[in-house]
Motif scaffolding. Sequence first.
Motif, short mmCIF file in Angstrom:
data_model
loop_
_atom_site.label_atom_id
_atom_site.label_comp_id
_atom_site.label_asym_id
_atom_site.label_seq_id
_atom_site.Cartn_x
_atom_site.Cartn_y
_atom_site.Cartn_z
N ILE A 101 0.91 -1.29 -0.07
CA ILE A 101 -0.09 -0.05 -0.04
C ILE A 101 0.87 1.09 0.11
O ILE A 101 1.07 1.93 1.06
CB ILE A 101 -0.92 -0.03 1.22
CG1 ILE A 101 -1.72 -1.13 1.17
CG2 ILE A 101 -1.64 1.14 1.32
CD1 ILE A 101 -2.36 -1.69 2.51
N GLU A 102 1.25 1.69 -1.17
CA GLU A 102 2.54 2.59 -1.30
C GLU A 102 1.98 3.98 -0.56
O GLU A 102 2.66 4.79 0.00
CB GLU A 102 2.74 3.05 -2.88
CG GLU A 102 3.68 1.86 -3.28
CD GLU A 102 2.74 0.69 -4.02
OE1 GLU A 102 1.63 0.70 -3.82
OE2 GLU A 102 3.37 -0.19 -4.38
N GLY A 103 0.68 4.28 -0.79
CA GLY A 103 -0.11 5.40 -0.42
C GLY A 103 0.12 5.56 1.24
O GLY A 103 0.08 6.66 1.65
N LEU A 107 1.50 9.08 2.39
CA LEU A 107 0.56 9.83 3.56
C LEU A 107 1.11 10.15 4.72
O LEU A 107 1.27 11.32 5.61
CB LEU A 107 -0.76 9.36 3.41
CG LEU A 107 -1.77 10.07 4.15
CD1 LEU A 107 -1.92 11.78 3.85
CD2 LEU A 107 -3.35 9.37 4.09
N PHE A 108 1.67 8.97 5.28
CA PHE A 108 2.38 9.00 6.88
C PHE A 108 3.31 10.06 6.99
O PHE A 108 3.41 10.91 7.44
CB PHE A 108 2.63 7.76 7.21
CG PHE A 108 3.38 7.83 8.52
CD1 PHE A 108 2.66 7.72 9.70
CD2 PHE A 108 4.99 8.08 8.80
CE1 PHE A 108 3.07 7.89 10.91
CE2 PHE A 108 5.30 8.14 10.01
CZ PHE A 108 4.44 8.40 11.01
N ARG A 109 4.36 10.13 5.98
CA ARG A 109 5.20 10.96 6.01
C ARG A 109 4.93 12.32 5.69
O ARG A 109 5.31 13.53 6.48
CB ARG A 109 6.42 10.83 4.92
CG ARG A 109 7.25 9.56 5.57
CD ARG A 109 8.60 8.97 4.38
NE ARG A 109 7.96 8.34 3.35
CZ ARG A 109 7.65 7.06 3.53
NH1 ARG A 109 7.70 6.30 4.75
NH2 ARG A 109 6.89 6.21 2.37
N ARG A 124 10.45 4.80 7.52
CA ARG A 124 10.34 4.02 6.54
C ARG A 124 8.84 3.34 6.99
O ARG A 124 8.85 2.16 6.82
CB ARG A 124 11.47 3.17 6.50
CG ARG A 124 12.72 3.60 6.25
CD ARG A 124 13.85 2.85 5.90
NE ARG A 124 14.04 1.81 7.07
CZ ARG A 124 14.44 0.55 6.85
NH1 ARG A 124 14.56 0.08 5.76
NH2 ARG A 124 14.51 -0.01 7.93
N ALA A 125 8.18 4.18 7.22
CA ALA A 125 6.72 3.61 7.50
C ALA A 125 6.08 2.92 6.26
O ALA A 125 6.25 3.55 5.18
CB ALA A 125 5.63 4.68 8.01
N VAL A 126 5.80 1.62 6.17
CA VAL A 126 5.23 0.95 5.06
C VAL A 126 3.80 0.20 5.60
O VAL A 126 3.52 -0.02 6.62
CB VAL A 126 6.22 -0.27 4.60
CG1 VAL A 126 7.52 0.71 4.16
CG2 VAL A 126 6.53 -1.19 5.72
N ALA A 127 3.19 -0.25 4.47
CA ALA A 127 1.74 -1.13 4.75
C ALA A 127 1.67 -1.81 3.61
O ALA A 127 2.32 -1.78 2.48
CB ALA A 127 0.59 -0.02 4.87
N ILE A 153 -5.09 5.17 9.74
CA ILE A 153 -5.50 3.89 9.83
C ILE A 153 -7.01 3.84 10.53
O ILE A 153 -7.80 3.17 9.90
CB ILE A 153 -4.75 3.17 10.89
CG1 ILE A 153 -3.31 3.21 10.13
CG2 ILE A 153 -5.28 1.71 11.11
CD1 ILE A 153 -2.05 2.43 11.08
N VAL A 154 -7.48 4.70 11.43
CA VAL A 154 -8.87 4.49 12.03
C VAL A 154 -9.66 4.53 10.91
O VAL A 154 -10.78 3.87 11.04
CB VAL A 154 -9.19 5.68 13.27
CG1 VAL A 154 -9.03 7.00 12.70
CG2 VAL A 154 -10.28 5.18 13.87
#
Length: 178
Positions: A101-103, A107-109, A124-127, A153-154
């Motif tokens: 989930i690249e977005g 989005l987090f950054r 390096r937050a990833v999903a 996430i919520v």
Amino acid sequence: MGRCSDDADFVALNIAVLTVSDTRTLETDTSGQTLVDRLEAVGHKLQARTIVKDDVYQLRAQVSAWIADPSIHVVLSTGGTGFSHRDSTPEALQPLFDKQIEGFGELFRSLSFEEIGTSTIQSRAVAGLANGTLIFCLPGSTGACRTGWDRIIVEQLDKRHRPCNFVDMLMRHAQEQV
């Protein structure tokens, strides 16, 4: 916040929380506890929680067990996403993803930039999605866990959020496993 539809009912998901740390215990794990408190506050269920040392194979083994368990819909991990020599969460978990989930990381950054400025470049937050289980890998700070949960996430774990969320896809996968 995003839009919510009144015509859909909330669906409680089973969520596992993984803290990646060589030093934290359940008593000192404020980031993991932040995620637990927030997921339970909105009505989701804590299905499992553990702390694993920052080791590629231990991380991969724990998350592999959870994605093989049809009762777990989502894995939230905190820690191990930085640049120190011990940070290995992305290397451990990305090979498990069927789809990234690249977005999420983007989005987090972007949101994190508003809070910590250019230091977010080291996140390096990833999903991704693995065997029908969502996996979100957040940094180890309590603030980063709040940002990731409260601002991304919520809503994506709420069936009422429009125009889209991950709940219908998770429920379809769960039904296929029966």
